[in-house]
Scaffold this motif. Structure first.
Motif, PDB file in Angstrom:
ATOM      1  N   ILE A  65      -4.591  -9.063   3.642  1.00 43.63           N
ATOM      2  CA  ILE A  65      -5.611  -8.557   2.726  1.00 43.63           C
ATOM      3  C   ILE A  65      -6.826  -7.982   3.459  1.00 43.63           C
ATOM      4  O   ILE A  65      -7.455  -7.033   2.991  1.00 43.63           O
ATOM      5  CB  ILE A  65      -6.034  -9.652   1.710  1.00 43.63           C
ATOM      6  CG1 ILE A  65      -6.750  -9.013   0.513  1.00 43.63           C
ATOM      7  CG2 ILE A  65      -6.860 -10.739   2.358  1.00 43.63           C
ATOM      8  CD1 ILE A  65      -6.895  -9.942  -0.673  1.00 43.63           C
ATOM      9  N   ALA A  66      -7.169  -8.511   4.632  1.00 45.40           N
ATOM     10  CA  ALA A  66      -8.309  -7.966   5.386  1.00 45.40           C
ATOM     11  C   ALA A  66      -8.032  -6.520   5.792  1.00 45.40           C
ATOM     12  O   ALA A  66      -8.901  -5.645   5.692  1.00 45.40           O
ATOM     13  CB  ALA A  66      -8.597  -8.825   6.615  1.00 45.40           C
ATOM     14  N   HIS A  67      -6.816  -6.263   6.256  1.00 43.14           N
ATOM     15  CA  HIS A  67      -6.410  -4.910   6.642  1.00 43.14           C
ATOM     16  C   HIS A  67      -6.331  -4.006   5.417  1.00 43.14           C
ATOM     17  O   HIS A  67      -6.749  -2.829   5.454  1.00 43.14           O
ATOM     18  CB  HIS A  67      -5.049  -4.990   7.350  1.00 43.14           C
ATOM     19  CG  HIS A  67      -4.429  -3.668   7.640  1.00 43.14           C
ATOM     20  ND1 HIS A  67      -3.427  -3.138   6.849  1.00 43.14           N
ATOM     21  CD2 HIS A  67      -4.655  -2.758   8.620  1.00 43.14           C
ATOM     22  CE1 HIS A  67      -3.070  -1.965   7.332  1.00 43.14           C
ATOM     23  NE2 HIS A  67      -3.789  -1.711   8.409  1.00 43.14           N
ATOM     24  N   PHE A  68      -5.819  -4.520   4.317  1.00 44.61           N
ATOM     25  CA  PHE A  68      -5.724  -3.762   3.070  1.00 44.61           C
ATOM     26  C   PHE A  68      -7.123  -3.361   2.602  1.00 44.61           C
ATOM     27  O   PHE A  68      -7.361  -2.214   2.197  1.00 44.61           O
ATOM     28  CB  PHE A  68      -5.037  -4.625   2.007  1.00 44.61           C
ATOM     29  CG  PHE A  68      -4.441  -3.859   0.863  1.00 44.61           C
ATOM     30  CD1 PHE A  68      -3.069  -3.708   0.749  1.00 44.61           C
ATOM     31  CD2 PHE A  68      -5.248  -3.299  -0.124  1.00 44.61           C
ATOM     32  CE1 PHE A  68      -2.503  -3.007  -0.311  1.00 44.61           C
ATOM     33  CE2 PHE A  68      -4.701  -2.597  -1.185  1.00 44.61           C
ATOM     34  CZ  PHE A  68      -3.322  -2.444  -1.285  1.00 44.61           C
ATOM     35  N   LEU A  69      -8.047  -4.297   2.669  1.00 46.86           N
ATOM     36  CA  LEU A  69      -9.433  -4.045   2.282  1.00 46.86           C
ATOM     37  C   LEU A  69     -10.055  -2.947   3.144  1.00 46.86           C
ATOM     38  O   LEU A  69     -10.763  -2.064   2.636  1.00 46.86           O
ATOM     39  CB  LEU A  69     -10.231  -5.355   2.406  1.00 46.86           C
ATOM     40  CG  LEU A  69     -11.716  -5.368   2.038  1.00 46.86           C
ATOM     41  CD1 LEU A  69     -11.953  -4.794   0.658  1.00 46.86           C
ATOM     42  CD2 LEU A  69     -12.252  -6.784   2.118  1.00 46.86           C
ATOM     43  N   GLU A  70      -9.788  -2.989   4.442  1.00 44.04           N
ATOM     44  CA  GLU A  70     -10.285  -1.944   5.345  1.00 44.04           C
ATOM     45  C   GLU A  70      -9.826  -0.559   4.881  1.00 44.04           C
ATOM     46  O   GLU A  70     -10.604   0.391   4.824  1.00 44.04           O
ATOM     47  CB  GLU A  70      -9.795  -2.221   6.769  1.00 44.04           C
ATOM     48  CG  GLU A  70     -10.072  -1.108   7.767  1.00 44.04           C
ATOM     49  CD  GLU A  70      -8.864  -0.790   8.627  1.00 44.04           C
ATOM     50  OE1 GLU A  70      -8.462   0.392   8.682  1.00 44.04           O
ATOM     51  OE2 GLU A  70      -8.323  -1.728   9.249  1.00 44.04           O
ATOM     52  N   HIS A  71      -8.552  -0.448   4.524  1.00 42.11           N
ATOM     53  CA  HIS A  71      -8.010   0.833   4.049  1.00 42.11           C
ATOM     54  C   HIS A  71      -8.727   1.302   2.790  1.00 42.11           C
ATOM     55  O   HIS A  71      -9.099   2.476   2.666  1.00 42.11           O
ATOM     56  CB  HIS A  71      -6.515   0.684   3.741  1.00 42.11           C
ATOM     57  CG  HIS A  71      -5.634   0.965   4.908  1.00 42.11           C
ATOM     58  ND1 HIS A  71      -4.648   1.926   4.886  1.00 42.11           N
ATOM     59  CD2 HIS A  71      -5.579   0.417   6.146  1.00 42.11           C
ATOM     60  CE1 HIS A  71      -4.019   1.957   6.052  1.00 42.11           C
ATOM     61  NE2 HIS A  71      -4.567   1.037   6.828  1.00 42.11           N
TER      62      HIS A  71
END
Length: 431
Positions: A65-71
């Motif tokens: 989710i952290a990576h998804f949020l970055e996107h």
């Protein structure tokens, strides 16, 4: 604004913590054309269990989710932030690691405008269920791409052996199954908790006047309202040497076998920033002595055909974990593992560890470090990666000079433990 001089490096750092908790670091580099801005939150892929802001119970969110949020941060209701940076003469990017998420730009013009854009877009989230669903397909393709990358799978193979119960072993992007569960509500929950200014830092390095730049940043932040800062409570499983998977393997469409040996850090680390930086540097020098380009160990392994130019090693130390890994392609992976283990477990009596060799490697490390200070990207990224209290990148010269042979032997005793070793093999599919 605090001013810190490093006369030996001819550098001056300016630091200030704003009323909302944002930590701002400015490094003027007069004579440089480019300016680099890096806005970082102390939040990464391993932070999947925590108490949300304003709540009292631990929640668990989907992996990745952290990576998804970055996107999703780059997509706004009125368009794409990349286009805005481009119109202002800047290139922008972002990346997520195990422990951090960073947003950045580099530009030679309109620096104040680009700083404003950087701060404003990161501090104004916009998610809808529709855009979240659309992103799942894009990130799913990225996940699959990494699953087809042999070296990526090798690296996560050994992390899976060393940390099988810790979220560290999960791909930073998550899995196709885990990201399918992410909702816009989940993203807002994580954003509110981890993107508070008190959990973030802004670094600007390049051609600027520090007083003017700090005033510009203060003004931008003063016009925004944030909830009161609270201490973020994160939860991680306890990790022990008993958890380590000693040996595992997979088959992939590769031409030659690959192998990686992992060494998990199991003992407590120094808590004072300068000493932690010294420990990291001592271990890096130890690994160079044992496995570096100038070591006879490496030459012997190469001459015996155990390694080729793909052989490498690395030491990772970050919030809550530290480990080393060694490996590459090999026609005799099992023999290579035996050799690596032997080199590590007999390090105390190794002929590689001598005062003249250490002195030479320290000079080499210092020279490489000083040369790297000409790169704004290096400075910015290293600052964001270092979690060493008051110690900074500019203390490295003093730290390198301070390492003695005794520090190397202490690092051996502290770090190299036989029960903390693991091995992971990747064989060709027809093996």
């Amino acid at each position: 604004m605090e001013k810190i001089n490093y006369p030996g490096l001819n550098e001056t750092l300016y630091k200030e913590t704003l009323p909302n908790g944002l930590n701002v670091i400015l490094l003027p580099k007069l004579g440089f054309n480019k300016t680099y801005g890096l806005f970082t939150t102390n939040y990464g892929s391993i932070d999947n269990r925590f108490v949300p802001l304003g709540e009292h119970e631990i929640v668990e969110v989907p992996d990745g989710i952290a990576h998804f949020l970055e996107h999703k941060m780059f997509e706004k209701e009125d368009g794409d932030v990349f286009q805005q940076f481009g119109a202002q003469g800047a290139s922008a990017n972002a990346f997520t690691s195990f422990t951090r998420t960073s947003y950045l730009f580099s530009s030679t013009t309109q620096i104040n405008e680009n700083i404003t854009t950087l701060l404003d877009f990161v501090q104004a989230p916009y998610f809808t269920e529709e855009t979240v669903e659309k992103e799942k397909g894009i990130i799913g393709q990225e996940i699959q791409m990494y699953q087809d990358d042999a070296n990526w799978r090798l690296f996560f193979g050994i992390i899976g052996n060393l940390y099988p119960t810790h979220p560290l072993h999960i791909d930073i992007a998550g899995t196709i199954e885990s990201i399918a569960d992410i909702t816009a509500e989940d993203l807002y929950l994580c954003y509110r908790t981890f993107y508070h200014p008190s959990n973030m830092n802004l670094l600007v390095v390049g051609n600027m006047e520090p007083e003017t730049m700090m005033a510009h940043i203060r003004h931008n932040q003063a016009n925004k309202s944030f909830p009161d800062a609270t201490l973020i409570e994160r939860e991680f499983p306890e990790v022990t040497t008993a958890d380590i998977i000693k040996k595992a393997s997979i088959n992939m469409p590769v031409n030659r076998s690959k192998v990686i040996v992992g060494l998990k850090g199991t003992k407590s680390l120094p808590t004072e920033g300068f000493e932690l930086l010294r420990y990291q540097t001592a271990v890096n020098l130890l690994l160079q002595l044992l496995f570096g380009d100038t070591s006879s160990n490496r030459e012997i392994m190469y001459n015996e055909g155990l390694i080729d130019d793909s052989f490498g090693y690395d030491f990772s130390l970050d919030r809550g974990y530290y480990f080393a890994d060694f490996g590459g392609d090999s026609k005799e992976p099992e023999r290579l593992v035996e050799k690596i283990r032997d080199i590590l477990l007999t390090a105390t009596s190794s002929s590689e560890i001598t005062e003249p060799k250490l002195r030479l490697l320290k000079k080499k490390m210092l020279g490489k470090y000083l040369q790297s200070l000409n790169s704004l990207e290096y400075i910015a990224n290293r600052f964001s990666q270092m979690q060493f209290g008051d110690a900074t990148l500019f203390d490295m010269a003093e730290v390198i000079e301070s390492i003695t042979l005794d520090d190397i032997y202490k690092a051996i005793d502290h770090f190299i433990q036989e029960d903390a070793l693991s091995e992971f093999y990747m064989y060709p599919e027809d093996h």
